[in-house]
Scaffold this active site. Structure first.
Site, PDB file in Angstrom:
ATOM      1  N   GLU A 269       5.947   9.365  -6.322  1.00 58.41           N
ATOM      2  CA  GLU A 269       4.692   9.735  -6.319  1.00 58.41           C
ATOM      3  C   GLU A 269       4.633  11.316  -5.595  1.00 58.41           C
ATOM      4  OE1 GLU A 269       0.198   8.835  -4.126  1.00 58.41           O
ATOM      5  OE2 GLU A 269       2.422   7.816  -3.509  1.00 58.41           O
ATOM      6  N   LYS A 334      -4.152   9.388 -11.116  1.00 58.07           N
ATOM      7  CA  LYS A 334      -4.542   8.131 -10.200  1.00 58.07           C
ATOM      8  C   LYS A 334      -6.141   7.996 -10.279  1.00 58.07           C
ATOM      9  CE  LYS A 334      -3.439   5.984  -5.827  1.00 58.07           C
ATOM     10  NZ  LYS A 334      -2.725   6.462  -4.288  1.00 58.07           N
ATOM     11  N   CYS A 384       1.112   4.347  -6.513  1.00 55.16           N
ATOM     12  CA  CYS A 384       1.235   3.797  -5.237  1.00 55.16           C
ATOM     13  C   CYS A 384       0.187   2.745  -4.972  1.00 55.16           C
ATOM     14  CB  CYS A 384       0.811   4.984  -4.136  1.00 55.16           C
ATOM     15  SG  CYS A 384       1.137   4.615  -2.521  1.00 55.16           S
TER      16      CYS A 384
END
Length: 518
Positions: A269, A334, A384
């Site tokens: 990430e 995300k 994540c």
């Protein structure tokens, strides 16, 4: 038949609460990296044992809060590191923030205890009905609510302790919250000992059933395996956004990517810590040239800008067939953002402004995003924190399947949890990814900055991983899997329905008992 209060409840209330908090803290040893899963059953059984003998609802609620506080304070203490060491908060304020978070999360166990005792009193339920129906149902529902209320924080949900236990076999059916319900049921069986012995036999049968379910292959191999290289840059978090380190990171990752070809090469990430518009003009074209020359697909973690104040925490994919490197053939944004780290909750701007955390206000991606093709496989990223939300990953798989679009055969987690130091947060996050593989019947690839970079097979077993806090590349091959588990189809709906049926049955038994009494 009822249980009488024992000598435990003759203790001063503060001492009883302290013992409950210590019991909750011990529960953390059931999770990774310790993996002592029976502790989760035993500590929860002790909690139910105490609730059965609680002299008042308020007493049980306080014990529940203390149990939850000890569990969370010990389990997520590492948040202190991100707030103090990297965020720059004073030590006292960082400790207070962690304590307040644990106190708030403890309210869930307090509400579970209070509601269970209130229903037991209202429905005049027997100890077995309380321990085997009312409490497990409410335990599951409160954990489920913790997973979505105020955007959710389902870290250390009790089911995660069982990625390596016989209960793992239930994951493809009812997910992590369902396993939590079953663990509470087993805890209730144990809490009834020695007065009621039959439930203990039922607990053993449940464990055996879990072993049997684990032998079922809900998904099957799809296409041919692909080669992968998962990059672990080990960039120090305290230096990541320094100007000199940014230059070093750009050089580091282009060198690591071009060190060897593979069907899929994935970075962590935000491996590239600057916006795509700030990159050197030849950076992405150089990666595109490498992709074209070697047949490698590249998944690059980078913050992305689409316009004024429109930032995303993204993955961009570069494929051999992409002729124009500026029109990236794949992009994933995300969608489940971290409070305080990626968006500012209402009323907390003052708190965020005290911390030195860059890239802190992103836009959300779409709830359903299609996977990208790598030869025979379809890869669906999650970034994540997103892999905490199994229902969202399962929902994406179900949505693409229902729409007749390509459905992911591999899951890819790209993370940077260097924010939390070399602590138990790393193996805890790995265990969360293991649960996602169990629920979906698909392998999970993990490319992280400092760990745990790993390959997890479709049965939730870590096949291979890198040592944390080392600069290295995990080169391996992975077989994609296709097919549908019940959890993909139903998500958490089956668990919620089961819990409500357990409560409805308890209510019916209480009502019937009231009618039979003269």
């Amino acid at each position: 038949m009822s249980f009488r209060p024992t000598s435990f409840f003759k203790l001063p209330l503060p001492l009883a609460a302290l013992l409950a908090a210590l019991t909750g803290a011990i529960n953390v040893f059931a999770f990774a990296p310790f993996g002592l899963w029976p502790i989760q059953l035993l500590t929860l059984a002790l909690f139910v044992f105490c609730l059965l003998r609680a002299p008042a609802i308020k007493y049980g609620a306080l014990l529940g809060w203390a149990y939850g506080f000890g569990w969370m304070a010990h389990g997520v203490y590492w948040i202190y590191i991100s707030l103090h060491d990297f965020g720059g908060l004073p030590a006292w304020l960082a400790m207070l923030a962690v304590a307040l978070l644990a106190a708030v999360l403890g309210l869930y166990t307090a509400m579970c205890a209070a509601a269970a005792l209130w229903l037991r009193q209202r429905w005049t339920s027997s100890p077995p009905l309380f321990a085997l129906a009312i409490f497990p149902a409410l335990w599951a529902l409160t954990e489920w609510v913790r997973g979505w209320l105020f955007t959710g924080f389902p870290w250390l949900i009790s089911g995660y302790a069982h990625t390596g236990s016989p209960l793992a076999g239930f994951a493809p059916l009812i997910g992590v919250y369902g396993i939590g319900c079953i663990s509470a049921l087993i805890a209730g069986c144990l809490a009834l000992l020695p007065r009621y012995k039959l439930p203990a036999a039922a607990a053993l049968l449940i464990l055996v059933a879990g072993l049997g379910l684990h032998q079922i292959n809900w998904t099957a191999p799809h296409g041919k395996p692909i080669t992968v290289r998962l990059l672990q840059g080990n960039v120090p978090q305290e230096e990541k956004f320094n100007t000199a380190q940014i230059v070093n990171s750009l050089r580091l990752y282009i060198d690591m990517i071009r060190a060897a070809p593979a069907d899929l090469i994935a970075t962590p990430e935000t491996a590239i810590p600057i916006l795509q518009t700030e990159l050197p003009p030849d950076y992405l074209p150089a990666l595109s040239d490498f992709s074209q020359q070697t047949g490698s697909h590249i998944a690059l973690g980078i913050p992305y800008i689409d316009g004024p104040y429109r930032y995303s925490n993204s993955v961009i994919g570069i494929a051999p067939q992409a002729k124009d490197p500026a029109a990236h053939y794949f992009r994933y944004d995300k969608q489940h953002l971290v409070p305080f780290g990626e968006f500012v909750p209402f009323g907390f701007r003052w708190f965020v402004d005290m911390m030195n955390i860059p890239l802190g206000d992103f836009n959300r991606g779409a709830a359903v995003q299609v996977p990208f093709a790598v030869k025979d496989q379809w890869v669906l990223p999650n970034i994540c924190y997103e892999d905490l939300f199994g229902e969202e990953i399962a929902g994406q798989l179900a949505a693409t399947r229902a729409a007749g679009e390509p459905t992911a055969t591999l899951l890819l987690n790209m993370s940077n949890i260097a924010w939390f130091g070399n602590t138990i947060s790393l193996p805890q996050h790995l265990q969360i990814s293991q649960m996602r593989s169990l629920e979906t019947g698909r392998p999970m690839l993990r490319a992280t900055n400092t760990g745990a970079t790993a390959l997890i097979d479709p049965h939730g077993v870590v096949s291979v991983q890198l040592a944390p806090y080392e600069r290295a590349t995990l080169a391996t091959s992975v077989q994609g899997y296709s097919g549908t588990t019940p959890y993909i189809l139903l998500g958490n709906r089956l668990l919620v329905i089961l819990a409500l049926l357990m409560l409805a049955g308890s209510w019916y038994c209480g009502r019937r008992k009231a009618r039979e009494q003269p």
